[in-house]
Design an enzyme around this catalytic site. Sequence first.
Site, PDB file in Angstrom:
ATOM      1  N   SER A 130       0.828  -1.205   0.000  1.00  0.00           N
ATOM      2  CA  SER A 130       0.000   0.000   0.000  1.00  0.00           C
ATOM      3  C   SER A 130       0.860   1.252   0.000  1.00  0.00           C
ATOM      4  O   SER A 130       1.913   1.290   0.639  1.00  0.00           O
ATOM      5  CB  SER A 130      -0.869  -0.028   1.252  1.00  0.00           C
ATOM      6  OG  SER A 130      -1.669   1.116   1.305  1.00  0.00           O
ATOM      7  N   PRO A 136       4.877   7.671   9.081  1.00  0.00           N
ATOM      8  CA  PRO A 136       4.511   6.882  10.274  1.00  0.00           C
ATOM      9  C   PRO A 136       3.213   7.361  10.904  1.00  0.00           C
ATOM     10  O   PRO A 136       2.537   6.591  11.597  1.00  0.00           O
ATOM     11  CB  PRO A 136       5.683   7.092  11.236  1.00  0.00           C
ATOM     12  CG  PRO A 136       6.722   7.851  10.500  1.00  0.00           C
ATOM     13  CD  PRO A 136       6.143   8.381   9.226  1.00  0.00           C
ATOM     14  N   HIS A 138       0.538   8.212   9.295  1.00  0.00           N
ATOM     15  CA  HIS A 138      -0.601   8.016   8.376  1.00  0.00           C
ATOM     16  C   HIS A 138      -1.801   7.499   9.176  1.00  0.00           C
ATOM     17  O   HIS A 138      -1.642   6.612  10.040  1.00  0.00           O
ATOM     18  CB  HIS A 138      -0.198   7.000   7.300  1.00  0.00           C
ATOM     19  CG  HIS A 138      -1.157   6.941   6.155  1.00  0.00           C
ATOM     20  ND1 HIS A 138      -2.387   6.343   6.253  1.00  0.00           N
ATOM     21  CD2 HIS A 138      -1.074   7.428   4.896  1.00  0.00           C
ATOM     22  CE1 HIS A 138      -3.024   6.449   5.096  1.00  0.00           C
ATOM     23  NE2 HIS A 138      -2.236   7.108   4.250  1.00  0.00           N
ATOM     24  N   LYS A 152       3.801  -3.482   6.981  1.00  0.00           N
ATOM     25  CA  LYS A 152       3.875  -3.845   5.557  1.00  0.00           C
ATOM     26  C   LYS A 152       5.237  -3.445   4.978  1.00  0.00           C
ATOM     27  O   LYS A 152       5.848  -4.200   4.230  1.00  0.00           O
ATOM     28  CB  LYS A 152       2.764  -3.129   4.761  1.00  0.00           C
ATOM     29  CG  LYS A 152       1.402  -3.801   4.834  1.00  0.00           C
ATOM     30  CD  LYS A 152       0.407  -3.042   3.967  1.00  0.00           C
ATOM     31  CE  LYS A 152      -1.011  -3.549   4.113  1.00  0.00           C
ATOM     32  NZ  LYS A 152      -1.266  -4.851   3.508  1.00  0.00           N
TER      33      LYS A 152
HETATM   34  P1  NAP Z   1      -8.582  -8.239   0.950  1.00  0.00           P
HETATM   35  O1  NAP Z   1      -9.823  -8.366   0.148  1.00  0.00           O
HETATM   36  O2  NAP Z   1      -8.684  -7.635   2.321  1.00  0.00           O
HETATM   37  O3  NAP Z   1      -7.894  -9.688   1.041  1.00  0.00           O
HETATM   38  C1  NAP Z   1      -6.974 -10.040   2.040  1.00  0.00           C
HETATM   39  C2  NAP Z   1      -6.794 -11.539   1.977  1.00  0.00           C
HETATM   40  O4  NAP Z   1      -5.853 -11.953   2.982  1.00  0.00           O
HETATM   41  C3  NAP Z   1      -8.085 -12.334   2.228  1.00  0.00           C
HETATM   42  O5  NAP Z   1      -8.205 -13.324   1.245  1.00  0.00           O
HETATM   43  C4  NAP Z   1      -7.838 -12.979   3.596  1.00  0.00           C
HETATM   44  O6  NAP Z   1      -8.474 -14.218   3.753  1.00  0.00           O
HETATM   45  C5  NAP Z   1      -6.334 -13.174   3.518  1.00  0.00           C
HETATM   46  N1  NAP Z   1      -5.766 -13.427   4.850  1.00  0.00           N
HETATM   47  C6  NAP Z   1      -5.732 -12.604   5.929  1.00  0.00           C
HETATM   48  N2  NAP Z   1      -5.140 -13.208   6.960  1.00  0.00           N
HETATM   49  C7  NAP Z   1      -4.789 -14.458   6.527  1.00  0.00           C
HETATM   50  C8  NAP Z   1      -4.145 -15.562   7.153  1.00  0.00           C
HETATM   51  N3  NAP Z   1      -3.733 -15.517   8.423  1.00  0.00           N
HETATM   52  N4  NAP Z   1      -3.925 -16.685   6.411  1.00  0.00           N
HETATM   53  C9  NAP Z   1      -4.344 -16.762   5.115  1.00  0.00           C
HETATM   54  N5  NAP Z   1      -4.956 -15.737   4.468  1.00  0.00           N
HETATM   55  C10 NAP Z   1      -5.180 -14.598   5.179  1.00  0.00           C
HETATM   56  O7  NAP Z   1      -7.472  -7.444   0.099  1.00  0.00           O
HETATM   57  P2  NAP Z   1      -7.677  -6.257  -0.948  1.00  0.00           P
HETATM   58  O8  NAP Z   1      -8.639  -5.245  -0.424  1.00  0.00           O
HETATM   59  O9  NAP Z   1      -7.881  -6.845  -2.293  1.00  0.00           O
HETATM   60  O10 NAP Z   1      -6.224  -5.565  -0.848  1.00  0.00           O
HETATM   61  C11 NAP Z   1      -5.096  -6.163  -1.452  1.00  0.00           C
HETATM   62  C12 NAP Z   1      -3.832  -5.515  -0.914  1.00  0.00           C
HETATM   63  O11 NAP Z   1      -3.813  -4.124  -1.268  1.00  0.00           O
HETATM   64  C13 NAP Z   1      -3.701  -5.542   0.611  1.00  0.00           C
HETATM   65  O12 NAP Z   1      -2.348  -5.703   0.966  1.00  0.00           O
HETATM   66  C14 NAP Z   1      -4.167  -4.156   1.009  1.00  0.00           C
HETATM   67  O13 NAP Z   1      -3.645  -3.747   2.260  1.00  0.00           O
HETATM   68  C15 NAP Z   1      -3.587  -3.345  -0.118  1.00  0.00           C
HETATM   69  N6  NAP Z   1      -4.201  -2.028  -0.311  1.00  0.00           N
HETATM   70  C16 NAP Z   1      -5.511  -1.776   0.007  1.00  0.00           C
HETATM   71  C17 NAP Z   1      -6.043  -0.524  -0.228  1.00  0.00           C
HETATM   72  C18 NAP Z   1      -7.498  -0.220   0.005  1.00  0.00           C
HETATM   73  O14 NAP Z   1      -7.941   0.849  -0.418  1.00  0.00           O
HETATM   74  N7  NAP Z   1      -8.229  -1.108   0.640  1.00  0.00           N
HETATM   75  C19 NAP Z   1      -5.259   0.479  -0.757  1.00  0.00           C
HETATM   76  C20 NAP Z   1      -3.943   0.195  -1.103  1.00  0.00           C
HETATM   77  C21 NAP Z   1      -3.432  -1.072  -0.893  1.00  0.00           C
HETATM   78  P3  NAP Z   1     -10.088 -14.341   3.902  1.00  0.00           P
HETATM   79  O15 NAP Z   1     -10.605 -14.196   2.502  1.00  0.00           O
HETATM   80  O16 NAP Z   1     -10.264 -15.700   4.464  1.00  0.00           O
HETATM   81  O17 NAP Z   1     -10.504 -13.234   4.809  1.00  0.00           O
END
Ligand code: NAP
Length: 256
Positions: A130, A136, A138, A152
Site C-alpha cells: 500500500s 509513520p 498516516h 507492511k
Molecule cells: P482483501 O480483500 O482484504 O484480502 C486479504 C486476503 O488476505 C483475504 O483473502 C484474507 O483471507 C487473507 N488473509 C488474511 N489473513 C490471513 C491468514 N492468516 N492466512 C491466510 N490468508 C489470510 O485485500 P484487498 O482489499 O484486495 O487488498 C489487497 C492488498 O492491497 C492488501 O495488501 C491491502 O492492504 C492493499 N491495499 C488496500 C487498499 C485499500 O484501499 N483497501 C489500498 C492500497 C493497498 P479471507 O478471505 O479468508 O478473509
Amino acid sequence: MTKRVLVTGATGRTGALVLKQLRQQSDQFQGIGFARSSSKVEEIFGSTESFFLGDITEQSSLETALQGCSSLVILTSAGVKMKASSTPGAPPQFEYEPGGMPETVDYYGQKNQIDAARKLGVEHIVLVGSMGGTNPNHPLNQMGNGKILIWKRKAEQYLIDSGIDYTIIRAGGLIDLEGGVRELLVGKNDTLLTNPPDGIATSIPRADVASVVVQALQEPDARNKAFDVISKPQDAPDAIVTRDFAMLFQQTTPGI
Ligand code: NAP
C-alpha cells in the site's frame, strides 16, 4: 512451458482477480490458490481444485503449497473493521480480528511466505502493498493501533533483503471498477500521494492492480523493482490507456 504460480490471499478482492486472470492465460500460467476458508473458495471459484488450504502464520502449509512453483504472489493482508460503537455520536473505533493484527499477518505472515519461498527455490515474488508507508503518522497506522503500513513496509524490506527477485506494487486506494480502461501512473516514496498530478484522486481499480501483477510475472523490467501505482480518471482528457506494461515497468526503480 507454463509457469506455476501460487497466489495467497486468493479469496481476497484483488487476489481472486489475479488468480482468475492467471487461469484465463492457461497457456502461460498454472494458477494455484492459497486460502484459509474452503467455503469462500467454493463461493468464488466454484470448487477447491488447484487450491491449498492453510494459514500464512503456519509456514509448513505454505511449503506444501509452494512445491513446484516458480513464482509467488502475496496478496494477504490484515483486515480492520469498525467496532460497534457503544456511545452514539462518538468517533468510530476500529479493531482487527483476534490473531489478525498487522504485525502477525502483514509482517510475520509475509515473512513466513518469503522464507518458505526461499526454502523451496521460488524465483520471483510479487508483493502487493500500500502507498502511504513513508508516513509513520498516516491515519491507517492509527486504526486499531495496528501500525499496518509500518509492518507492511518492514515486510517489503525483508523481501528485498531475501535475495529472491521481487516486484513490490504499492497501490493507491483500491476501487472496484472496470480494469484496462485507464492510464496507470507509477511513482516512488509516496510522491503520487502527496503531490498527485492535476490533483487527481490517488486510487486505482483492483482489476488494474491484478493486471500489473500478472504483467510483472512476465516482464523482465518488473524484476527487482518497488513502486507506487495509481490510475488517472477514465475521463481524464489527456489519458492514454496503459497497454505497454514493459514501458510502465521501465519507469520503476529498485530498492524500497
Ligand atoms: P482483501 O480483500 O482484504 O484480502 C486479504 C486476503 O488476505 C483475504 O483473502 C484474507 O483471507 C487473507 N488473509 C488474511 N489473513 C490471513 C491468514 N492468516 N492466512 C491466510 N490468508 C489470510 O485485500 P484487498 O482489499 O484486495 O487488498 C489487497 C492488498 O492491497 C492488501 O495488501 C491491502 O492492504 C492493499 N491495499 C488496500 C487498499 C485499500 O484501499 N483497501 C489500498 C492500497 C493497498 P479471507 O478471505 O479468508 O478473509
